[in-house]
Design a protein around this motif. Structure first.
Motif, PDB file in Angstrom:
ATOM      1  N   LEU A 191     -17.931 -35.467  -2.484  1.00  0.00           N
ATOM      2  CA  LEU A 191     -19.257 -36.141  -2.373  1.00  0.00           C
ATOM      3  C   LEU A 191     -19.477 -36.256  -0.978  1.00  0.00           C
ATOM      4  CD1 LEU A 191     -19.016 -38.668  -5.411  1.00  0.00           C
ATOM      5  CD2 LEU A 191     -20.558 -36.753  -5.025  1.00  0.00           C
ATOM      6  N   LEU A 192     -18.635 -36.710  -0.033  1.00  0.00           N
ATOM      7  CA  LEU A 192     -19.085 -36.875   1.439  1.00  0.00           C
ATOM      8  C   LEU A 192     -19.348 -35.607   2.045  1.00  0.00           C
ATOM      9  CD1 LEU A 192     -15.948 -39.351   2.230  1.00  0.00           C
ATOM     10  CD2 LEU A 192     -18.218 -39.920   2.544  1.00  0.00           C
ATOM     11  N   ARG A 193     -18.669 -34.609   1.712  1.00  0.00           N
ATOM     12  CA  ARG A 193     -18.745 -33.290   2.247  1.00  0.00           C
ATOM     13  C   ARG A 193     -20.225 -32.433   1.609  1.00  0.00           C
ATOM     14  NH1 ARG A 193     -13.105 -32.886   1.757  1.00  0.00           N
ATOM     15  NH2 ARG A 193     -13.554 -31.263  -0.164  1.00  0.00           N
ATOM     16  N   GLY A 194     -20.929 -33.161   0.603  1.00  0.00           N
ATOM     17  CA  GLY A 194     -21.821 -32.748   0.106  1.00  0.00           C
ATOM     18  C   GLY A 194     -21.397 -31.141  -0.904  1.00  0.00           C
ATOM     19  N   GLN A 195     -20.233 -31.288  -1.432  1.00  0.00           N
ATOM     20  CA  GLN A 195     -19.791 -30.398  -2.212  1.00  0.00           C
ATOM     21  C   GLN A 195     -19.898 -30.386  -3.832  1.00  0.00           C
ATOM     22  OE1 GLN A 195     -15.835 -29.515  -0.169  1.00  0.00           O
ATOM     23  NE2 GLN A 195     -16.663 -28.318   1.367  1.00  0.00           N
ATOM     24  N   ALA A 196     -20.400 -31.889  -3.977  1.00  0.00           N
ATOM     25  CA  ALA A 196     -20.214 -32.078  -5.531  1.00  0.00           C
ATOM     26  C   ALA A 196     -21.506 -33.035  -5.850  1.00  0.00           C
ATOM     27  CB  ALA A 196     -19.047 -32.962  -5.456  1.00  0.00           C
ATOM     28  N   ASP A 197     -21.814 -33.078  -6.666  1.00  0.00           N
ATOM     29  CA  ASP A 197     -23.228 -33.805  -7.267  1.00  0.00           C
ATOM     30  C   ASP A 197     -22.879 -34.918  -8.106  1.00  0.00           C
ATOM     31  OD1 ASP A 197     -26.026 -33.648  -7.981  1.00  0.00           O
ATOM     32  OD2 ASP A 197     -25.110 -33.902 -10.081  1.00  0.00           O
ATOM     33  N   SER A 198     -23.499 -36.089  -7.834  1.00  0.00           N
ATOM     34  CA  SER A 198     -23.260 -37.410  -8.182  1.00  0.00           C
ATOM     35  C   SER A 198     -23.484 -37.357  -9.728  1.00  0.00           C
ATOM     36  CB  SER A 198     -24.233 -38.342  -7.562  1.00  0.00           C
ATOM     37  OG  SER A 198     -24.022 -38.558  -6.181  1.00  0.00           O
ATOM     38  N   VAL A 199     -24.403 -36.802 -10.104  1.00  0.00           N
ATOM     39  CA  VAL A 199     -24.671 -36.836 -11.617  1.00  0.00           C
ATOM     40  C   VAL A 199     -23.565 -36.093 -12.335  1.00  0.00           C
ATOM     41  CG1 VAL A 199     -26.147 -36.095 -13.398  1.00  0.00           C
ATOM     42  CG2 VAL A 199     -27.195 -37.231 -11.329  1.00  0.00           C
ATOM     43  N   GLN A 200     -23.413 -35.015 -11.864  1.00  0.00           N
ATOM     44  CA  GLN A 200     -22.242 -34.043 -12.719  1.00  0.00           C
ATOM     45  C   GLN A 200     -20.940 -34.938 -12.537  1.00  0.00           C
ATOM     46  OE1 GLN A 200     -22.265 -30.252 -10.729  1.00  0.00           O
ATOM     47  NE2 GLN A 200     -24.300 -29.706 -12.025  1.00  0.00           N
ATOM     48  N   THR A 201     -20.491 -35.548 -11.334  1.00  0.00           N
ATOM     49  CA  THR A 201     -19.434 -36.087 -11.464  1.00  0.00           C
ATOM     50  C   THR A 201     -19.358 -37.221 -12.328  1.00  0.00           C
ATOM     51  OG1 THR A 201     -19.249 -35.422  -9.061  1.00  0.00           O
ATOM     52  CG2 THR A 201     -17.763 -37.406  -9.739  1.00  0.00           C
ATOM     53  N   ALA A 202     -20.347 -38.093 -12.267  1.00  0.00           N
ATOM     54  CA  ALA A 202     -20.521 -39.295 -13.376  1.00  0.00           C
ATOM     55  C   ALA A 202     -20.390 -38.842 -14.791  1.00  0.00           C
ATOM     56  CB  ALA A 202     -21.901 -40.165 -13.137  1.00  0.00           C
ATOM     57  N   GLN A 203     -20.905 -37.788 -15.284  1.00  0.00           N
ATOM     58  CA  GLN A 203     -20.657 -37.344 -16.659  1.00  0.00           C
ATOM     59  C   GLN A 203     -19.399 -37.111 -16.923  1.00  0.00           C
ATOM     60  OE1 GLN A 203     -23.665 -33.977 -16.349  1.00  0.00           O
ATOM     61  NE2 GLN A 203     -25.314 -35.187 -17.086  1.00  0.00           N
ATOM     62  N   VAL A 237     -25.169 -46.572 -14.253  1.00  0.00           N
ATOM     63  CA  VAL A 237     -24.272 -47.460 -13.332  1.00  0.00           C
ATOM     64  C   VAL A 237     -23.239 -46.693 -12.540  1.00  0.00           C
ATOM     65  CG1 VAL A 237     -22.301 -48.871 -13.580  1.00  0.00           C
ATOM     66  CG2 VAL A 237     -24.463 -49.461 -14.922  1.00  0.00           C
ATOM     67  N   VAL A 238     -22.476 -45.763 -12.978  1.00  0.00           N
ATOM     68  CA  VAL A 238     -21.528 -44.907 -12.324  1.00  0.00           C
ATOM     69  C   VAL A 238     -22.396 -43.823 -11.267  1.00  0.00           C
ATOM     70  CG1 VAL A 238     -19.948 -43.124 -12.452  1.00  0.00           C
ATOM     71  CG2 VAL A 238     -20.068 -44.691 -14.306  1.00  0.00           C
ATOM     72  N   ILE A 239     -23.405 -43.421 -11.626  1.00  0.00           N
ATOM     73  CA  ILE A 239     -24.000 -42.564 -10.654  1.00  0.00           C
ATOM     74  C   ILE A 239     -24.600 -43.269  -9.424  1.00  0.00           C
ATOM     75  CG2 ILE A 239     -26.296 -41.183 -10.102  1.00  0.00           C
ATOM     76  CD1 ILE A 239     -26.110 -40.333 -13.231  1.00  0.00           C
ATOM     77  N   ASP A 240     -24.934 -44.686  -9.676  1.00  0.00           N
ATOM     78  CA  ASP A 240     -25.187 -45.615  -8.471  1.00  0.00           C
ATOM     79  C   ASP A 240     -24.219 -45.619  -7.595  1.00  0.00           C
ATOM     80  OD1 ASP A 240     -28.134 -45.311  -9.171  1.00  0.00           O
ATOM     81  OD2 ASP A 240     -27.867 -47.492 -10.037  1.00  0.00           O
ATOM     82  N   ALA A 241     -22.762 -45.706  -8.311  1.00  0.00           N
ATOM     83  CA  ALA A 241     -21.837 -46.131  -7.417  1.00  0.00           C
ATOM     84  C   ALA A 241     -21.455 -44.878  -6.468  1.00  0.00           C
ATOM     85  CB  ALA A 241     -20.436 -46.433  -8.286  1.00  0.00           C
ATOM     86  N   LEU A 242     -21.544 -43.676  -7.178  1.00  0.00           N
ATOM     87  CA  LEU A 242     -20.956 -42.496  -6.555  1.00  0.00           C
ATOM     88  C   LEU A 242     -21.989 -42.023  -5.430  1.00  0.00           C
ATOM     89  CD1 LEU A 242     -19.961 -40.169  -9.554  1.00  0.00           C
ATOM     90  CD2 LEU A 242     -18.395 -41.575  -7.964  1.00  0.00           C
ATOM     91  N   ARG A 243     -23.417 -42.340  -5.702  1.00  0.00           N
ATOM     92  CA  ARG A 243     -24.284 -42.048  -4.690  1.00  0.00           C
ATOM     93  C   ARG A 243     -24.075 -42.555  -3.189  1.00  0.00           C
ATOM     94  NH1 ARG A 243     -29.861 -41.969  -8.347  1.00  0.00           N
ATOM     95  NH2 ARG A 243     -29.794 -39.724  -8.925  1.00  0.00           N
ATOM     96  N   MET A 244     -23.228 -43.900  -3.355  1.00  0.00           N
ATOM     97  CA  MET A 244     -22.847 -44.335  -1.999  1.00  0.00           C
ATOM     98  C   MET A 244     -22.145 -43.462  -0.999  1.00  0.00           C
ATOM     99  SD  MET A 244     -24.334 -47.218  -1.950  1.00  0.00           S
ATOM    100  CE  MET A 244     -23.481 -48.478  -0.771  1.00  0.00           C
ATOM    101  N   TRP A 245     -21.436 -42.602  -1.821  1.00  0.00           N
ATOM    102  CA  TRP A 245     -20.307 -41.657  -1.074  1.00  0.00           C
ATOM    103  C   TRP A 245     -21.296 -40.220  -0.685  1.00  0.00           C
ATOM    104  CZ3 TRP A 245     -15.285 -42.906   0.069  1.00  0.00           C
ATOM    105  CH2 TRP A 245     -15.135 -44.194  -0.704  1.00  0.00           C
ATOM    106  N   ARG A 246     -22.486 -40.177  -0.784  1.00  0.00           N
ATOM    107  CA  ARG A 246     -22.979 -38.964  -0.187  1.00  0.00           C
ATOM    108  C   ARG A 246     -23.425 -39.024   1.223  1.00  0.00           C
ATOM    109  NH1 ARG A 246     -27.909 -36.979  -4.267  1.00  0.00           N
ATOM    110  NH2 ARG A 246     -27.401 -35.197  -2.512  1.00  0.00           N
TER     111      ARG A 246
END
Length: 331
Positions: A252-264, A322-331
């Motif tokens: 996620l930090l490198r922009g190589q993953a998507d928050s929504v897909q990772t959360a799912q 909820v999980v998407i919001d937490a993961l978006r902090m890593w983008r």
């Protein structure tokens, strides 16, 4: 039979037993310590001692009286309820011992799922139980776990019980986050703390449980010295899950993953809360040694977001958001 006490549990147990022998062990006790450090096992050992009808000369439970036999029977019962995170919890009303009560997450009759908090109706039922005479003629013990889950309305009912203690009644509150409890409750309880052991003692304990040296050391390091977590991770796939979380965060930090897909993907197997705990620990570890204020603040925000998301997963909030919001902090 109850699990044997670990060295760190034994230290707290001895402290409590000394207070019991001296008559200084109060009506209400707040038993604190990190999650999975063994607070409930400690409380059950104390309960067996307190409830024994013919204790030995050293005060320990005799193991042969009716109370001890009933206690042994309830120790063998299958747990019929789980916490919202899927871990086992003692259900209300399923103790084979008539003078031992557990109060935890209750099944919601409307949804068929465990509640996310301990509600006032449960506390009222508890108060009625404590108002009855002990059926075996000895003591009564009530264990509330996790005390952090008691809602604010229910605390008022608990407070009344604390302010009007009855002889021969013990109320033990188990909490990993005692600061979340009302000050009026904390001030009326004695405190018994289960502390993390020194690293060498924890490592030796893990090795005695059959974990290879390298695995035990890796698990203990990942758990930041917490032997209970380390044992759980070493026995299962916790370390592999942690590595997966770190890999996802870095992607996620490198922009190589998507928050929504990772959360799912995190939600698919029901272990999102466990992953968020690893994510918070990763943020904390990354922040260690940093001197740049902006970077420290960013990691602190990520740490807080992961822990806030874990709390929200226990509520009716939409899990994916909820999980998407937490993961978006890593983008």
């Amino acid at each position: 039979m109850l699990p044997a006490l670990t060295p760190w549990q034994q230290r707290a147990y001895v402290q409590a037993c000394e207070a019991l022998t001296a008559g200084h062990f109060g009506h209400a006790t707040l038993i604190t310590g990190p999650e999975k450090i063994g607070k409930r096992v400690l409380a059950e050992h104390l309960a067996q001692r307190v409830l024994c009808l013919t204790p030995r000369t050293d005060g320990e439970a005799c193991g042969v009286c009716k109370s001890c036999h009933l206690f042994a029977s309830r120790a063998q019962m299958e747990t019929l309820e789980v916490r919202p995170d899927g871990s086992p919890a003692h259900p209300w009303g399923h103790s084979a011992h008539p003078d031992l009560y557990f109060l935890g997450y209750e099944i919601n009759s409307k949804t068929g799922k465990p509640r996310s908090e301990i509600v006032i109706e449960q506390i009222r039922a508890l108060t009625e139980k404590m108002g009855l005479t002990a059926q075996l003629g000895g003591m009564q013990v009530v264990i509330i776990e996790p005390a952090d889950a008691v809602n604010w309305h229910a605390w008022n009912a608990v407070l009344k019980t604390l302010e009007e203690p009855q002889p021969g009644r013990y109320l033990w509150l188990l909490s990993s986050n005692p600061a979340q409890l009302p000050a009026t409750i904390r001030s009326r309880c004695q405190r018994l703390e289960v502390r993390l052991p020194m690293q060498q003692e924890a490592l030796h304990w893990l090795q005695q449980r059959g974990h290879p040296d390298a695995l035990a050391a890796e698990a203990l390091d990942a758990a930041r010295g917490h032997p209970g977590l380390a044992a759980a991770w070493a026995a299962g796939d916790g370390l592999a899950l942690r590595r997966e979380v770190v890999k996802d965060a870095q992607a996620l930090l490198r922009g190589q993953a998507d928050s929504v897909q990772t959360a799912q993907r995190w939600l698919a197997d029901g272990r999102a809360s466990e992953r968020l705990a690893h994510l918070a620990e990763f943020a904390l570890r990354e922040a260690m040694g940093l001197t740049e204020l902006a970077a420290t603040r960013t990691l602190a925000a990520r740490f807080d977001a992961a822990n806030r998301a874990r709390d929200l997963l226990r509520t009716p909030a939409r899990e994916d958001l909820v999980v998407i919001d937490a993961l978006r902090m890593w983008r």
